[in-house]
Design a protein around this motif. Structure first.
Motif, PDB file in Angstrom:
ATOM      1  N   GLU A  74       0.809  -1.108   0.080  1.00  0.00           N
ATOM      2  CA  GLU A  74       0.158  -0.021   0.045  1.00  0.00           C
ATOM      3  C   GLU A  74       1.002   1.177  -0.125  1.00  0.00           C
ATOM      4  O   GLU A  74       0.666   2.295  -0.716  1.00  0.00           O
ATOM      5  N   GLU A 111       2.358   1.838  -3.351  1.00  0.00           N
ATOM      6  CA  GLU A 111       1.485   2.131  -4.432  1.00  0.00           C
ATOM      7  C   GLU A 111       0.941   3.607  -4.180  1.00  0.00           C
ATOM      8  O   GLU A 111       0.830   4.267  -5.182  1.00  0.00           O
ATOM      9  N   LYS A 112       0.933   4.000  -2.986  1.00  0.00           N
ATOM     10  CA  LYS A 112       0.676   5.352  -2.769  1.00  0.00           C
ATOM     11  C   LYS A 112       1.814   6.395  -3.153  1.00  0.00           C
ATOM     12  O   LYS A 112       1.482   7.483  -3.806  1.00  0.00           O
ATOM     13  N   GLN A 145       1.519   6.389  -6.758  1.00  0.00           N
ATOM     14  CA  GLN A 145       0.239   7.482  -7.171  1.00  0.00           C
ATOM     15  C   GLN A 145       0.535   8.962  -6.991  1.00  0.00           C
ATOM     16  O   GLN A 145       0.228   9.607  -7.916  1.00  0.00           O
TER      17      GLN A 145
END
Length: 534
Positions: free
Chosen positions: A123, A126-127, A130
């Motif tokens: 997570e 991925e953040k 992003q």
């Protein structure tokens, strides 16, 4: 996502490969290594997101592997790391966390615990990706949006953030600004009273702010060389470049129209300030300050005015600036130890005084006296000889007969004040750090963090770290480690105190880590040290 498992026990690696649901967690089949050296080779050749390493391995330990990653591989600074350790190795894990490890798991490994940490890592990565993608999109949008660029340019210009020719040239390219020097005028629009009807209503605040922007844009549409941007929730600036007298006259006719529209549509009164012209872009921040000062004073006489800045107002503003800006800034620079900048800033202020027409010697002398008085008041500890210096300098200033003499006397005082202030600061810092050092030595067993220590002495923890190293020649952690070893040597001289008790008294949770660090520092184990001396 890709993980690398590093462990000298092949069965441990096989267990992790077999029992962790890598695919379900969004990971590829992990890479593996049986040593730290092998892991470094893999990390140098293959992209890896997560490192899972055993703390205790022969040769290069997991901690040493992590340290090498941080020191020698810049691309691995954001590597997510899990350290695997036995219960007795927890102190080693603490050192790993200091090196940037994000998590640890104890042996025997619980599959659910490790999977939870791997999910969190995924997570986080991925953040980050992003955010990177959104930043790229934002850059593209900003480049495409002329209005966003224009507003940012105006705000940066009036607030003085454009401070170099190179930065200005980049703005020239982005906005296709005129080449060469500019003949610039600044128009400042501001609501006279903020959000009259509903001062606590966010919707009304936004409506009024955007309404001001839209009205000014509409009123000044069609005028080339105008750059519009909000400088606050209730204020907006327009920079006008290279306008002819005819264009400027036409533009000024639109001001009353803008005021009328805002009065009709928003029941709001707006004042407009018009600056003097300047020939250098570096003066634009000064134009903004001059006009704001003019508008603040003019509102005492009424709202909804159109105000023109003239020479008399310029002298009035410079008087205000000398009192409220120049003197406090000179004092602030001296108190920060930046004596060269303080002298340069004083010379700049002095030139502003000499630019007045006519030059008033008494006013120049009064400015010097005001500065000396403020500095004398600021001295925290005035010894007898320092008091004599103040009296002597004051008398010399009174006896001056020309502006150059005034400048010379004040610069001499600035230099002497800087020396006294530096001496004062060095003494204060020395006393402070000595108190911090005593606190550390008296509470070795408490494992006090730098943040806790800084809070106790009412300091920023980063500032405390810098001060401590400057005064003591080593970091706080190095000082604590040395103090612990010295205290341990003292305690080991008493054969009635057991080694594990020595470890506890100097702040170690386990005797194993104490023994490891003691040998690393002294070259002998605690027991060998005791046997050698007794």
């Amino acid at each position: 996502m890709r993980a690398l498992i590093v462990d000298d026990e092949p069965m441990q690696i096989q267990g992790l490969l077999r029992h962790i649901g890598w695919k379900a967690l969004g990971y590829e089949e992990p890479l593996t290594a049986l040593s730290g050296e092998e892991a470094l080779t893999i990390l140098g050749e293959t992209p890896v997101d997560v490192l899972i390493a055993d703390v205790s391995m022969p040769g290069m330990t997991g901690i040493e592997l992590l340290a090498r990653c941080r020191a020698d591989y810049p691309t691995l600074q954001s590597l997510q790391t899990v350290m695997i350790s036995g219960y007795d190795e927890f102190e080693f894990v603490q050192e790993a966390i200091h090196l940037g490890a994000k998590a640890y798991v104890l042996k025997p490994i619980k599959t659910e615990e490790l999977e939870m940490k791997l999910a969190v890592f995924r997570e986080v990565v991925e953040k980050k990706k992003q955010i990177e993608q959104e930043t790229t999109v934002l850059r593209e949008k900003v480049t495409e949006s002329y209005e966003v660029l224009q507003e940012r340019f105006v705000k940066d210009m009036v607030e003085g953030w454009i401070h170099s020719d190179e930065l200005l040239e980049s703005w020239r390219r982005l906005l296709d600004l005129p080449n060469g020097e500019w003949q610039a005028t600044l128009f400042l629009f501001g609501y006279d009273r903020r959000f009259l009807d509903n001062p606590h209503d966010a919707k009304d605040r936004i409506l009024l702010s955007e309404g001001l922007l839209n009205c000014v844009k509409t009123g000044l549409s069609g005028f080339s060389g105008t750059y519009i941007g909000k400088t606050g929730a209730d204020e907006l600036a327009v920079i006008v470049l290279n306008a002819t007298p005819l264009v400027r006259a036409r533009l000024e006719k639109q001001l009353a129209f803008i005021q009328d529209i805002l009065r009709e549509q928003y029941k709001a009164s707006v004042s407009v300030g018009i600056s003097r012209e300047c020939l250098f872009w570096t003066e634009i921040p000064l134009l903004y300050k001059e006009v704001r000062h003019m508008m603040t004073g003019a509102r005492l006489a009424g709202y909804g005015q159109i105000l023109y800045f003239d020479r008399n107002l310029m002298n009035e503003y410079h008087d205000f600036r000398l009192r409220e800006e120049y003197i406090p800034e000179i004092v602030k620079l001296l108190d920060r130890g930046e004596s060269d900048k303080a002298s340069a800033y004083f010379n700049h202020a002095f030139e502003v005084l000499l630019a007045r027409e006519p030059v008033s010697f008494s006013y120049v002398q009064a400015f010097g006296m005001g500065l000396l008085s403020e500095l004398a008041r600021k001295l925290k500890r005035i010894h007898e000889k320092d008091s004599e210096m103040n009296i002597l300098m004051w008398q010399r200033l009174i006896d001056c007969t020309g502006v150059d003499e005034v400048r010379k006397v004040v610069l001499e005082y600035l230099a002497q004040y800087a020396k006294l202030n530096q001496r004062e600061q060095v003494a204060q810092q020395h006393n402070l750090i000595q108190r911090v050092a005593r606190q550390l030595e008296e509470h070795l067993h408490e494992n006090m963090t730098v943040k806790q220590l800084a809070e106790q002495f009412h300091l920023n923890h980063s500032y405390l770290s810098v001060l401590f190293k400057k005064e003591m020649g080593r970091t706080i952690s190095d000082f604590v480690q040395e103090a612990r070893m010295n205290k341990a040597k003292e305690l080991l001289r008493d054969p009635n105190i057991k080694v594990y008790e020595v470890a506890e008294q100097v702040g170690f949770q386990t005797a194993a880590y104490f023994a490891f660090l003691f040998k690393k520092t002294t070259g002998t184990t605690p027991q060998e040290f005791r046997d050698y001396h007794y």
